[in-house]
Design an enzyme around this catalytic site. Structure first.
Site, short mmCIF file in Angstrom:
data_model
loop_
_atom_site.label_atom_id
_atom_site.label_comp_id
_atom_site.label_asym_id
_atom_site.label_seq_id
_atom_site.Cartn_x
_atom_site.Cartn_y
_atom_site.Cartn_z
N PRO A 36 6.56 -10.30 -2.14
CA PRO A 36 5.24 -10.92 -2.16
C PRO A 36 4.24 -10.27 -1.21
O PRO A 36 4.57 -9.89 -0.09
CB PRO A 36 5.50 -12.36 -1.72
N ASN A 37 3.03 -10.17 -1.70
CA ASN A 37 1.85 -9.72 -0.97
C ASN A 37 1.82 -8.22 -0.69
O ASN A 37 0.80 -7.73 -0.20
CB ASN A 37 1.65 -10.51 0.33
N ARG A 58 -4.88 -5.81 3.07
CA ARG A 58 -4.36 -6.95 3.84
C ARG A 58 -3.99 -6.50 5.25
O ARG A 58 -3.12 -5.65 5.42
CB ARG A 58 -3.13 -7.53 3.15
N TYR A 98 -0.55 -3.34 8.85
CA TYR A 98 0.16 -2.65 7.77
C TYR A 98 -0.41 -1.28 7.41
O TYR A 98 0.15 -0.58 6.57
CB TYR A 98 0.17 -3.53 6.51
N ASN A 153 11.84 -4.14 0.54
CA ASN A 153 10.97 -4.84 1.48
C ASN A 153 10.69 -6.20 0.87
O ASN A 153 9.83 -6.33 -0.01
CB ASN A 153 9.66 -4.07 1.71
N ALA A 183 7.62 -11.71 3.16
CA ALA A 183 7.88 -12.98 3.84
C ALA A 183 9.13 -13.69 3.32
O ALA A 183 9.70 -14.53 4.03
CB ALA A 183 6.67 -13.90 3.70
N GLU A 218 17.27 -2.73 3.85
CA GLU A 218 16.12 -3.59 4.12
C GLU A 218 15.06 -2.76 4.87
O GLU A 218 15.40 -2.02 5.79
CB GLU A 218 16.56 -4.78 4.97
N HIS A 221 10.95 -2.82 6.51
CA HIS A 221 9.71 -3.54 6.85
C HIS A 221 8.74 -2.56 7.48
O HIS A 221 9.12 -1.73 8.31
CB HIS A 221 10.00 -4.68 7.82
N SER A 263 6.07 -3.32 9.44
CA SER A 263 5.81 -3.68 10.83
C SER A 263 7.13 -3.96 11.55
O SER A 263 8.17 -4.16 10.91
CB SER A 263 4.91 -4.92 10.91
N ARG A 307 6.76 -9.62 16.37
CA ARG A 307 5.73 -10.51 15.81
C ARG A 307 6.11 -11.97 16.05
O ARG A 307 6.90 -12.28 16.93
CB ARG A 307 5.56 -10.19 14.33
#
Length: 156
Positions: free
Chosen positions: A11-12, A19, A24, A80, A83, A105, A107, A109, A114
């Protein structure tokens, strides 16, 4: 034998480039997919890129690649989950259900630097490796890791 690698985005991630560019970067998802495709092809692998904002579509793709792995057609997945990393037991179960399909996996960031809620991953316990915090270059590192760790032992 050339084996396919899936670059799977949750998602996103379709909003990359617009974004939170401070978090990112400015690369779009199309930029990431083009870089992954070119990198994978240089390593001798066919690439497929897929993104969905729907958890079920991601699960279906993992199931599909589990079957293709058993048939000897794929090397693995760079994933990835966005969320959903922090919330989806269903993704954990899907990956576990298609073992021994290798999943790395990834990511963009550093999720550990975070918010606290991002520090836990339901995907990590079933992943063959994790790449975090290298920006979109992390996808290329994840592809390299997948090929190095599983290329020699994957089914021929």
């Amino acid at each position: 034998m050339t084996r396919k690698i899936l670059v799977l985005n949750g998602p996103n991630l379709n909003l990359l480039g617009t974004r939170e560019p401070g978090q990112y970067g400015h690369a779009t998802l199309a930029d990431v997919e083009a870089a992954c495709t070119a990198h994978g092809q240089r390593l001798g692998h066919e690439m497929e890129c897929f993104q969905s904002n729907w958890e079920g579509a991601l699960i279906d793709k993992i199931h599909e690649y589990g079957r293709l792995f058993r048939e000897g057609q794929v090397l693995g997945v760079v994933f990835n989950p966005g969320a959903l990393t922090h919330t989806s037991i269903a993704l954990h179960d899907a990956i576990k259900g298609v073992e021994p399909l290798p999943v790395i996996e990834c990511h963009i960031s550093n999720v550990h630097a975070r918010e606290t809620f991002r520090h836990h991953s339901w995907v990590s316990p079933v992943a063959g490796g994790i790449v975090v915090g290298f920006g979109t270059d992390g996808y290329l590192l994840a592809i390299d890791g997948l090929v190095r760790k599983y290329g020699a032992t994957a089914r021929d």
